[in-house]
Write an enzyme that holds these catalytic residues in place. Structure first.
Site, PDB file in Angstrom:
ATOM      1  N   SER A  40      17.900   1.109  70.407  1.00 30.34           N
ATOM      2  CA  SER A  40      16.693   0.854  71.194  1.00 30.34           C
ATOM      3  C   SER A  40      16.551  -0.658  71.341  1.00 30.34           C
ATOM      4  O   SER A  40      15.640  -1.283  70.825  1.00 30.34           O
ATOM      5  CB  SER A  40      15.463   1.497  70.547  1.00 30.34           C
ATOM      6  OG  SER A  40      15.033   0.794  69.427  1.00 30.34           O
ATOM      7  N   GLN A 152       9.336   6.269  67.106  1.00 33.37           N
ATOM      8  CA  GLN A 152      10.712   6.100  66.615  1.00 33.37           C
ATOM      9  C   GLN A 152      10.823   6.142  65.092  1.00 33.37           C
ATOM     10  O   GLN A 152      11.762   6.727  64.563  1.00 33.37           O
ATOM     11  CB  GLN A 152      11.277   4.778  67.143  1.00 33.37           C
ATOM     12  CG  GLN A 152      12.718   4.497  66.751  1.00 33.37           C
ATOM     13  CD  GLN A 152      13.222   3.196  67.356  1.00 33.37           C
ATOM     14  OE1 GLN A 152      13.551   3.146  68.528  1.00 33.37           O
ATOM     15  NE2 GLN A 152      13.258   2.138  66.565  1.00 33.37           N
ATOM     16  N   GLU A 275       4.786  -1.662  64.565  1.00 33.96           N
ATOM     17  CA  GLU A 275       5.772  -2.429  65.340  1.00 33.96           C
ATOM     18  C   GLU A 275       5.848  -1.892  66.764  1.00 33.96           C
ATOM     19  O   GLU A 275       5.800  -0.687  66.991  1.00 33.96           O
ATOM     20  CB  GLU A 275       7.124  -2.293  64.631  1.00 33.96           C
ATOM     21  CG  GLU A 275       8.284  -3.040  65.282  1.00 33.96           C
ATOM     22  CD  GLU A 275       9.574  -2.818  64.492  1.00 33.96           C
ATOM     23  OE1 GLU A 275       9.516  -2.719  63.244  1.00 33.96           O
ATOM     24  OE2 GLU A 275      10.642  -2.706  65.121  1.00 33.96           O
ATOM     25  N   ASP A 302       9.002  -6.644  67.947  1.00 27.15           N
ATOM     26  CA  ASP A 302      10.464  -6.543  67.819  1.00 27.15           C
ATOM     27  C   ASP A 302      11.071  -6.772  69.204  1.00 27.15           C
ATOM     28  O   ASP A 302      11.476  -7.888  69.540  1.00 27.15           O
ATOM     29  CB  ASP A 302      10.828  -5.174  67.231  1.00 27.15           C
ATOM     30  CG  ASP A 302      12.315  -4.856  67.305  1.00 27.15           C
ATOM     31  OD1 ASP A 302      13.123  -5.771  67.532  1.00 27.15           O
ATOM     32  OD2 ASP A 302      12.687  -3.666  67.131  1.00 27.15           O
ATOM     33  N   LYS A 327      15.804 -10.082  63.551  1.00 18.07           N
ATOM     34  CA  LYS A 327      17.127  -9.451  63.564  1.00 18.07           C
ATOM     35  C   LYS A 327      18.111 -10.518  64.029  1.00 18.07           C
ATOM     36  O   LYS A 327      18.121 -10.865  65.221  1.00 18.07           O
ATOM     37  CB  LYS A 327      17.144  -8.282  64.544  1.00 18.07           C
ATOM     38  CG  LYS A 327      16.272  -7.084  64.152  1.00 18.07           C
ATOM     39  CD  LYS A 327      16.135  -6.127  65.334  1.00 18.07           C
ATOM     40  CE  LYS A 327      15.596  -4.766  64.923  1.00 18.07           C
ATOM     41  NZ  LYS A 327      15.292  -3.914  66.109  1.00 18.07           N
ATOM     42  N   HIS A 355      17.198  -4.594  59.608  1.00 21.75           N
ATOM     43  CA  HIS A 355      18.494  -4.014  59.972  1.00 21.75           C
ATOM     44  C   HIS A 355      18.476  -3.572  61.437  1.00 21.75           C
ATOM     45  O   HIS A 355      17.450  -3.715  62.120  1.00 21.75           O
ATOM     46  CB  HIS A 355      18.804  -2.815  59.065  1.00 21.75           C
ATOM     47  CG  HIS A 355      17.859  -1.645  59.229  1.00 21.75           C
ATOM     48  ND1 HIS A 355      18.110  -0.396  58.721  1.00 21.75           N
ATOM     49  CD2 HIS A 355      16.638  -1.533  59.850  1.00 21.75           C
ATOM     50  CE1 HIS A 355      17.119   0.428  59.017  1.00 21.75           C
ATOM     51  NE2 HIS A 355      16.212  -0.242  59.693  1.00 21.75           N
ATOM     52  N   ARG A 356      19.591  -3.019  61.918  1.00 27.68           N
ATOM     53  CA  ARG A 356      19.674  -2.337  63.208  1.00 27.68           C
ATOM     54  C   ARG A 356      20.020  -0.874  62.964  1.00 27.68           C
ATOM     55  O   ARG A 356      20.440  -0.499  61.868  1.00 27.68           O
ATOM     56  CB  ARG A 356      20.770  -2.949  64.107  1.00 27.68           C
ATOM     57  CG  ARG A 356      20.645  -4.406  64.434  1.00 27.68           C
ATOM     58  CD  ARG A 356      19.320  -4.817  65.023  1.00 27.68           C
ATOM     59  NE  ARG A 356      18.907  -4.100  66.213  1.00 27.68           N
ATOM     60  CZ  ARG A 356      18.847  -4.593  67.440  1.00 27.68           C
ATOM     61  NH1 ARG A 356      19.222  -5.848  67.655  1.00 27.68           N
ATOM     62  NH2 ARG A 356      18.391  -3.876  68.465  1.00 27.68           N
ATOM     63  N   SER A 357      19.878  -0.061  63.988  1.00 29.55           N
ATOM     64  CA  SER A 357      20.225   1.352  63.800  1.00 29.55           C
ATOM     65  C   SER A 357      21.723   1.529  63.560  1.00 29.55           C
ATOM     66  O   SER A 357      22.141   2.406  62.804  1.00 29.55           O
ATOM     67  CB  SER A 357      19.743   2.188  64.977  1.00 29.55           C
ATOM     68  OG  SER A 357      20.170   1.632  66.201  1.00 29.55           O
TER      69      SER A 357
END
Ligand code: PGA
Ligand code: ZN
Length: 401
Positions: A40, A152, A275, A302, A327, A355-357
């Site tokens: 995303s 999410q 967020e 974000d 990030k 982190h990221r997905s």
């Protein structure tokens, strides 16, 4: 002095290729780091190029400028060379994935030369004594899982935990309690990209289940656990109709309704963290919500800020949000990430390292969060690429105390 930069493709947690970098120095220093990857992703993020292309471009343009020229321990120099080698303002030439892997690997090589842990090298002798509270992703959907919740991420925040280890275990316990509650209700569930449960339920049910799971674990551990969300609302926003589409629930909300809905959720669930409750272009809605409930909760940007100081400066001007998600791969270098944290801090905004997905075993963000003294780190609750960071936090705390 950097003597070699090696780049290769390795696997990320989704099974996609990503860029890994090794940085070697004259005095025998070594650092290795890998780029994460979002699903995303924000519209204004630095550009992630296909790994093969990013590696070829970095080998051609960046590596020759670094080797024999830069000191791994001089992070600003390394990162400014990466910018100069790229020559664009969004890393579209060498790829933010090559850039961030090299930037983080150089930091680790710099720490190695000093014989210091990475958090110490990044944070220096006068870094704060606090440890970030991990936000655990326990239920989710959106772009991270098909046919699950509209919101999410449902996040838990063990704000009362006496240690970082207690907080890490509390989040995992809530994740486990959610599984039991889903089973009691006969709701089957797989997991999303970040290891959160991804049942086919509506957000309303998810709130109920997480609330119940949090209460159970609070009783067990005896400290306060709060609740947070990543709405990732840019993914729900329909720019034509100017509405937020909650597809599982079959509900459509215009911007005013969205502001009211989120403010109600903050009150009802005593949310400590929200967020991206709005589209990434809607600074005004962020400002209005911050005005309404910003003294009770963190409103975090974000996709809104994408770790970018220019976008954060706009947000500060308008009073949009009161915290920023950090990030490093959204902006391409550790220096840029540090600058974003510094600008946030100077203006009373909190920073949350994330982190990221799509992740790897890389643990740089755990060190970054400790080095910069941020209040929260978002790095999942379970799953090897998530526990890599969580366990590193436990080790850092163990070493530092
Ligand atoms: P992403 O999601 O890594 O897929 O962008 C994480 C987030 O939105 O915080
Ligand atoms: Zn997000």
């Amino acid at each position: 002095l950097i003597t070699d930069v090696r780049l290769r493709r390795v696997l990320d947690s989704r099974g996609n290729p990503t860029v890994e970098a090794d940085v070697l120095t004259e005095s025998g220093g070594f650092g290795r780091a890998a780029a994460p990857s979002g699903a995303s992703t924000g519209e204004y993020e630095a550009v992630e190029r296909p790994p093969t292309e990013a590696i070829a471009a970095a080998r051609e343009h960046a590596v020759p400028r670094l080797v024999g020229e830069a000191y791994a321990g001089n992070q600003r120099e390394v990162d400014s060379i990466l910018h100069a080698a790229d020559g664009t303002d969004d890393f579209s030439k060498i790829g933010a994935n090559s850039a961030v892997a090299i930037s983080m690997a150089a930091a680790k090589a710099g720490a190695d030369v000093l014989g210091a842990p990475l958090f110490q090298h990044l944070g220096g002798a006068f870094r704060g004594e606090n440890f970030p509270i991990p936000l655990g992703n326990v239920v989710g959907g959106g772009e991270h899982a098909a046919d699950a919740t509209d919101i999410q991420e449902f996040l838990t925040a063990p704000v009362g935990a006496p240690s970082v280890a207690d907080a890490v275990f509390a989040n995992a316990a809530v994740h486990g309690a959610v599984a039991d509650l889903l089973e009691e209700r006969d709701v089957p569930s797989g997991k999303g990209d970040e290891g959160a449960w991804a049942p086919s339920i509506e957000d309303e049910d998810a709130f109920e289940i997480v609330d119940e799971a949090v209460s159970q674990v609070e009783d067990d551990v005896g400290f306060e656990i709060r609740f947070g969300l990543d709405v990732a609302a840019a993914e729900m926003y329909d720019a034509d109709s100017e509405t937020y589409e909650y597809e599982s629930a079959g509900i459509s909300r215009d911007t005013d309704e969205q502001i009211e809905y989120i403010a109600d959720l903050v009150d009802e669930y005593d949310l400590v963290y929200v967020e991206d409750p709005f589209d990434e272009n809607d600074y005004e809605a962020f400002a209005e919500l911050t005005d309404n409930v910003g003294d009770q909760t963190l409103i975090c940007g974000d996709d809104l800020f994408v770790t970018n100081t220019d976008r954060l400066a706009d947000g500060i001007d308008q009073g949009a949000a009161n915290s920023i998600l950090i990030k490093p791969n959204q902006i391409g270098t550790l220096t840029d990430a540090f600058d974003a944290i510094e600008l946030a801090t100077e203006n009373g905004y909190d920073s949350v390292v994330s982190h990221r997905s799509g992740e790897t075993e890389d643990t740089t963000i755990a060190h970054l969060a400790v080095a910069t003294d941020v209040p929260f780190i978002k790095t999942g609750a379970v799953g090897g690429e998530r526990t890599a960071k969580l366990n590193e936090l436990i080790r850092i705390a163990d070493d530092a105390t």
